[in-house]
Motif scaffolding. Structure first.
Motif, mmCIF file in Angstrom:
data_model
loop_
_atom_site.group_PDB
_atom_site.id
_atom_site.type_symbol
_atom_site.label_atom_id
_atom_site.label_comp_id
_atom_site.label_asym_id
_atom_site.label_seq_id
_atom_site.Cartn_x
_atom_site.Cartn_y
_atom_site.Cartn_z
ATOM 1 N N PRO A 217 0.818 -1.221 0.000
ATOM 2 C CA PRO A 217 0.000 0.000 0.000
ATOM 3 C C PRO A 217 0.851 1.270 0.000
ATOM 4 C CG PRO A 217 -0.969 -1.609 1.473
ATOM 5 C CD PRO A 217 0.358 -2.171 1.024
ATOM 6 N N LYS B 236 -6.182 -5.836 7.321
ATOM 7 C CA LYS B 236 -6.278 -5.036 8.541
ATOM 8 C C LYS B 236 -7.369 -5.582 9.458
ATOM 9 C CE LYS B 236 -6.316 -0.248 9.979
ATOM 10 N NZ LYS B 236 -6.305 1.138 9.517
ATOM 11 N N SER C 162 -11.493 -4.825 9.383
ATOM 12 C CA SER C 162 -11.820 -4.154 8.124
ATOM 13 C C SER C 162 -12.653 -4.990 7.170
ATOM 14 C CB SER C 162 -10.529 -3.734 7.409
ATOM 15 O OG SER C 162 -9.834 -4.864 6.924
ATOM 16 N N THR D 70 -9.441 -3.978 3.955
ATOM 17 C CA THR D 70 -8.312 -3.065 3.822
ATOM 18 C C THR D 70 -7.023 -3.857 3.940
ATOM 19 O OG1 THR D 70 -9.602 -1.289 4.809
ATOM 20 C CG2 THR D 70 -7.218 -1.006 4.777
ATOM 21 N N THR E 120 -2.986 -3.541 4.570
ATOM 22 C CA THR E 120 -2.067 -2.595 5.196
ATOM 23 C C THR E 120 -0.655 -3.154 5.222
ATOM 24 O OG1 THR E 120 -1.658 -1.245 7.159
ATOM 25 C CG2 THR E 120 -2.526 -3.463 7.543
ATOM 26 N N ASN F 99 1.261 -1.497 7.584
ATOM 27 C CA ASN F 99 1.500 -0.776 8.841
ATOM 28 C C ASN F 99 2.085 0.619 8.634
ATOM 29 O OD1 ASN F 99 0.483 -2.876 10.439
ATOM 30 N ND2 ASN F 99 2.457 -3.919 10.417
ATOM 31 N N ASP G 180 -2.585 2.242 4.181
ATOM 32 C CA ASP G 180 -3.710 1.322 3.982
ATOM 33 C C ASP G 180 -4.241 1.489 2.564
ATOM 34 O OD1 ASP G 180 -3.435 0.671 6.629
ATOM 35 O OD2 ASP G 180 -5.143 1.862 7.303
ATOM 36 N N GLN G 181 -4.791 0.403 2.016
ATOM 37 C CA GLN G 181 -5.416 0.439 0.706
ATOM 38 C C GLN G 181 -6.743 -0.297 0.788
ATOM 39 O OE1 GLN G 181 -4.493 1.904 -2.397
ATOM 40 N NE2 GLN G 181 -6.601 1.328 -2.759
#
Length: 166
Positions: free
Chosen positions: A54, A75, A78, A89, A91, A93, A96-97
């Motif tokens: 991401p 995530k 999510s 989502t 991630t 860390n 995020d996408q």
């Protein structure tokens, strides 16, 4: 009537001209081959990457619709199911996408698990995946192998890995 010998090139001169033409043709073919190789290698630089994180997608401003692979962790909290559509989502860390996928998810897919999705980022900034690949835990061991290791007294794991008997 006399014939002027200078009007006809000598055999040595003709051979020299042929060699120059052959050398020029070989140089031209070599140059075309080098240019084709450079273009092919340049085209592969983006596609040789197994996946983008991401953070890399956020840094690179690829045109919407550019196909790629997105990889990271799902995530926590999510995942949202809406019929056959799943929104989650990914991630790394750092960034995020948001991802939307229509279809059946793999059995290993869950929050906190590694995932690689294939698709493209839409104009709305959401990654529209057409396939989702869940990555398994590196500590995975089939149950029958773990049972055999325990029976032989060779089990060295503290906690039982995924798939191992408890």
């Amino acid at each position: 009537m006399t014939i002027d010998a200078s009007a006809f090139p000598s055999p040595r001169r003709r051979a020299s001209a042929r060699k120059r033409r052959r050398l020029a043709l070989l140089a031209l073919v070599g140059l075309a081959l080098a240019a084709a190789t450079a273009l092919i290698l340049n085209a592969f630089t983006d596609t040789l990457v197994f996946f983008r994180t991401p953070s890399e997608i956020a840094q690179r401003a690829d045109a919407p619709g550019t196909r790629m692979r997105l990889g990271g962790l799902v995530k926590q909290g999510s995942v949202a199911h809406e019929g056959t559509t799943v929104r989650f989502t990914v991630t790394d860390n750092r960034a995020d996408q948001a991802v939307v996928y229509v279809g059946m998810l793999p059995d290993l897919f869950r929050e906190g698990q590694g995932v690689v999705t294939e698709g493209a980022v839409g104009p709305d900034g959401v990654f529209k995946a057409d396939s989702v690949l869940a990555k398994h835990d590196e500590n995975y061991m089939p149950k029958d192998v773990a049972d055999r290791l325990k029976a032989q007294g060779e089990w060295r794991g503290g906690d039982a890995p995924a798939g191992a008997p408890k």
